[in-house]
Write a protein that holds these residues in place. Structure first.
Motif, PDB file in Angstrom:
ATOM      1  N   LEU A   1       0.792  -1.124   0.018  1.00 36.71           N
ATOM      2  CA  LEU A   1       0.064   0.138   0.011  1.00 36.71           C
ATOM      3  C   LEU A   1       0.806   1.276  -0.102  1.00 36.71           C
ATOM      4  O   LEU A   1       0.553   2.244  -0.649  1.00 36.71           O
ATOM      5  N   CYS A   2       1.958   1.224   0.779  1.00 36.22           N
ATOM      6  CA  CYS A   2       2.684   2.271   0.889  1.00 36.22           C
ATOM      7  C   CYS A   2       3.592   2.615  -0.620  1.00 36.22           C
ATOM      8  O   CYS A   2       3.599   3.736  -1.000  1.00 36.22           O
ATOM      9  N   ILE A   3       4.003   1.438  -1.295  1.00 37.80           N
ATOM     10  CA  ILE A   3       4.841   1.542  -2.386  1.00 37.80           C
ATOM     11  C   ILE A   3       3.556   2.172  -3.466  1.00 37.80           C
ATOM     12  O   ILE A   3       3.966   3.006  -4.241  1.00 37.80           O
ATOM     13  N   GLU A   4       2.434   1.734  -3.678  1.00 38.79           N
ATOM     14  CA  GLU A   4       1.479   2.069  -4.537  1.00 38.79           C
ATOM     15  C   GLU A   4       1.086   3.584  -4.253  1.00 38.79           C
ATOM     16  O   GLU A   4       1.109   4.428  -5.137  1.00 38.79           O
ATOM     17  N   ASP A   5       1.216   3.913  -2.896  1.00 41.97           N
ATOM     18  CA  ASP A   5       1.023   5.394  -2.733  1.00 41.97           C
ATOM     19  C   ASP A   5       2.185   6.249  -3.151  1.00 41.97           C
ATOM     20  O   ASP A   5       1.709   7.340  -3.598  1.00 41.97           O
ATOM     21  N   CYS A   6       3.239   5.789  -3.118  1.00 41.76           N
ATOM     22  CA  CYS A   6       4.546   6.615  -3.358  1.00 41.76           C
ATOM     23  C   CYS A   6       4.424   6.943  -4.813  1.00 41.76           C
ATOM     24  O   CYS A   6       4.671   8.074  -5.424  1.00 41.76           O
ATOM     25  N   PHE A   7       4.198   6.046  -5.846  1.00 40.29           N
ATOM     26  CA  PHE A   7       4.143   6.316  -7.067  1.00 40.29           C
ATOM     27  C   PHE A   7       2.858   6.951  -7.547  1.00 40.29           C
ATOM     28  O   PHE A   7       2.826   7.452  -8.602  1.00 40.29           O
TER      29      PHE A   7
ATOM     30  N   MET B   1      13.036  10.720  -8.469  1.00 41.27           N
ATOM     31  CA  MET B   1      13.955   8.960  -8.271  1.00 41.27           C
ATOM     32  C   MET B   1      13.958   8.624  -7.381  1.00 41.27           C
ATOM     33  O   MET B   1      13.951   8.876  -6.126  1.00 41.27           O
ATOM     34  N   ILE B   2      13.602   7.156  -7.479  1.00 40.37           N
ATOM     35  CA  ILE B   2      13.191   6.318  -6.114  1.00 40.37           C
ATOM     36  C   ILE B   2      14.171   5.023  -6.331  1.00 40.37           C
ATOM     37  O   ILE B   2      14.404   4.401  -7.367  1.00 40.37           O
ATOM     38  N   ARG B   3      14.849   4.735  -5.117  1.00 38.98           N
ATOM     39  CA  ARG B   3      15.613   3.752  -5.138  1.00 38.98           C
ATOM     40  C   ARG B   3      15.058   3.060  -4.164  1.00 38.98           C
ATOM     41  O   ARG B   3      14.599   3.164  -3.250  1.00 38.98           O
TER      42      ARG B   3
ATOM     43  N   GLU C   1      18.527  -0.448  -5.882  1.00 40.56           N
ATOM     44  CA  GLU C   1      18.115  -0.565  -7.287  1.00 40.56           C
ATOM     45  C   GLU C   1      17.228   0.753  -7.455  1.00 40.56           C
ATOM     46  O   GLU C   1      16.332   1.106  -6.745  1.00 40.56           O
ATOM     47  N   VAL C   2      17.605   1.447  -8.612  1.00 38.16           N
ATOM     48  CA  VAL C   2      16.502   2.490  -9.177  1.00 38.16           C
ATOM     49  C   VAL C   2      15.325   1.847  -9.632  1.00 38.16           C
ATOM     50  O   VAL C   2      15.455   0.929 -10.460  1.00 38.16           O
ATOM     51  N   VAL C   3      14.138   2.167  -9.412  1.00 36.74           N
ATOM     52  CA  VAL C   3      12.952   1.606  -9.630  1.00 36.74           C
ATOM     53  C   VAL C   3      12.077   2.762 -10.271  1.00 36.74           C
ATOM     54  O   VAL C   3      11.978   3.893  -9.874  1.00 36.74           O
ATOM     55  N   SER C   4      11.293   2.489 -11.080  1.00 36.14           N
ATOM     56  CA  SER C   4      10.470   3.440 -11.958  1.00 36.14           C
ATOM     57  C   SER C   4       8.675   2.865 -11.902  1.00 36.14           C
ATOM     58  O   SER C   4       8.113   3.964 -12.181  1.00 36.14           O
ATOM     59  N   SER C   5       8.677   1.976 -11.053  1.00 37.21           N
ATOM     60  CA  SER C   5       6.952   1.773 -11.189  1.00 37.21           C
ATOM     61  C   SER C   5       6.998   0.704  -9.620  1.00 37.21           C
ATOM     62  O   SER C   5       8.090  -0.067  -9.344  1.00 37.21           O
TER      63      SER C   5
END
Length: 561
Positions: A92-98, A111-113, A152-156
């Motif tokens: 839920l936190c990850i979905e809310d971040c993006f 930019m998120i790592r 790791e750099v992530v985009s989604s």
């Protein structure tokens, strides 16, 4: 079916020991916290009420931490990870971040790592890499530094879930009397968030860097409840949790200037930035409400009550642009775009030069044919028989400027007889051949002039191209002019050969460039194939190691039996 040992007040802030439980003198029987959720509450309700604000704070530049604490089998991992049907706090936190990134993409760039580690028997292990490597902790000028940890750099969200899923396969879990899949280590999933204004403003006050730490602690161990099989792991777990309790106690009493035992455990060392005050933090204390677990639940409530007293003074974390990975990536992208534009410009220039060379080759072929025709005319003139001297000869040489694309001037002198000149001679066969050749030369000259952009209708040019009257004067002056014309044609031929040499060199350079590009592409394909092969070998080795570990575990179990 076991009776519940706690009652929750109507306002959802106080938990009191139920009347049907044993009241021990000196033990607190009720605890008041920010929010207490009952057995009917859902993870989504918990997230919306207590955690959502921390995610927003993390995206705005504040360090934020969500920490799950409690005894074994109290539901910590289920609350943090959840299931596919009922997602936990981490997804839920990850979905809310993006979702926040998408909503704010017009005003800020993000930019998120992601990193994922565990603390097992007081050793820090990187869960994102299958190769064990030492991880060391240092105190830096701006906080704790974890050296050797993969990010790791992530985009989604899918990228984050894939990374965490790969880490879950390396996490230490085991079976206890209370839980068949009990966490045997503390895990920390952390998102590093860098953001900067989208308008490209630079400066030391424009880039924010913050972290969102999602911590799932292993449960406190009891030999009475879990047996002797996991005693060593339980010893390390209890030691780290006891150190955490001492740290929380010291901070809750306001002993910030006295010694606080952060260094007594790797867990408290990792949590030091969050516990020291410069972070927004939610502590989730999970309990088992059954009467049989009343003592463990009371200890958990005590821990939560002490942690509630810790003063947090979180501030927005600003980083120097030149020290952020986002700014480094932005500069690298700008440099790559510049190189791409230069490469395209160079390629366009080469194409234009190739077209020009092709046009020059066409013109050069026509000039070469013209030179051959004029040499033929020269032979015809020199081959003709001498005639009686004319009573009146008026010779003139009109020069037509033939300027090629490289601004090299060459002139072709054309002999013409102006109207009104009288020539005392009689035509011969050579004269007729000469007149035919002059007509062909005129046609070739017209084509060349058109290529050069010279107006053929110009009176001076028409005068130079007018070969209607046959040339039948054979004087020494004419021979000198013919000799001069021959030298000019030789110079024109040399210039043409030089241009052809330049064209051949350019084409060879282009062929060499294409060959190099093909070699680079071939090398890249080989590297990709080799990388895929190494990944397959690595997966096979991991499977083999896992099988060996399982076999060893079975042998140890058989031996103990």
């Amino acid at each position: 079916g076991e009776e519940c040992g706690w009652n929750i007040s109507e306002d959802g802030e106080t938990a009191a020991q139920s009347d049907n439980t044993e009241i021990i003198v000196g033990r607190t029987t009720s605890y008041t916290l920010d929010k207490i959720y009952g057995m009917q509450s859902t993870t989504r309700e918990l997230y919306d009420t207590s955690v959502h604000s921390l995610v927003k704070a993390a995206m705005e530049g504040y360090h934020s931490t969500v920490l799950a604490y409690g005894q074994t089998a109290s539901g910590k991992t289920h609350t943090m990870s959840g299931t596919k049907e009922s997602p936990g706090l981490i997804p839920l936190c990850i979905e809310d971040c993006f979702r926040y990134v998408r909503e704010c993409q017009e005003s800020r760039e993000y930019m998120i790592r992601v990193s994922y580690l565990e603390v097992y028997k007081e050793h820090i292990r990187d869960l994102l890499t299958g190769i064990p490597q030492p991880i060391r902790l240092f105190d830096g000028p701006k906080g704790l530094i974890i050296r050797g940890l993969k990010e790791e750099v992530v985009s989604s969200p899918a990228d984050v879930f894939a990374a965490l899923k790969s880490g879950e396969g390396r996490r230490q879990v085991g079976s206890t009397h209370m839980n068949s899949q009990s966490s045997r280590s503390h895990t920390v999933a952390r998102l590093w968030i860098e953001s900067t204004p989208s308008d490209g403003r630079k400066g030391s006050r424009s880039t924010r860097i913050s972290s969102l730490s999602l911590v799932d602690l292993a449960g406190s161990e009891s030999v009475r409840l879990n047996g002797l099989e996991r005693r060593e792991e339980g010893h390390y777990i209890n030691k780290s949790l006891m150190t955490l309790g001492q740290v929380v106690l010291s901070l809750s009493e306001g002993k910030t200037k006295s010694h606080i035992p952060f260094r007594d455990s790797k867990l408290t060392r990792l949590l030091q930035p969050s516990l020291s005050g410069n972070a927004q933090m939610v502590l989730l204390c999970c309990i088992s409400p059954q009467v049989s677990h009343l003592e463990e639940s009371s200890n958990t409530f005590k821990f939560a009550t002490r942690a509630k007293k810790i003063k947090q003074k979180a501030i927005v974390n600003i980083a120097d642009d030149e020290n952020t990975l986002l700014q480094n990536y932005r500069e690298e992208i700008a440099d790559l775009r510049k190189q791409l534009a230069e490469a395209k410009e160079q390629q366009l220039l080469l194409q234009q030069q190739t077209v020009q060379v092709d046009d020059k080759e066409d013109t050069d072929e026509e000039v070469k044919e013209l030179v051959t025709a004029i040499k033929t005319m020269e032979r015809l003139i020199l081959k003709s028989r001498p005639h009686p001297s004319p009573t009146k000869v008026n010779e003139s040489i009109d020069e037509v400027d033939l300027q090629d694309d490289s601004d090299e001037d060459s002139q072709i002198a054309i002999l013409s007889a102006e109207p009104g000149n009288e020539v005392l001679s009689t035509p011969t066969k050579d004269d007729e051949a000469l007149n035919i050749e002059l007509g062909r030369i005129r046609g070739l000259l017209g084509t060349v002039l058109k290529k050069k952009g010279i107006d053929e209708e110009d009176p001076d040019v028409q005068k130079s191209l007018d070969f209607a009257s046959p040339l039948q004067v054979r004087s020494p002056e004419m021979e000198r002019e013919v000799e001069h014309l021959r030298h000019q044609l030789e110079e024109q031929e040399v210039t043409t050969n030089l241009r052809k040499a330049d064209s051949s060199f350019l084409q060879s350079q282009l062929r060499e460039k294409d060959k190099l590009l093909e070699e680079v592409s071939s090398i890249l394909e080989q590297v990709e194939l080799r990388q895929a092969e190494l990944e397959r070998e690595n997966a096979a080795l991991r499977a083999e190691v896992f099988a060996l570990k399982a076999k060893l575990h079975r042998q140890e179990t058989d031996y103990e039996c």
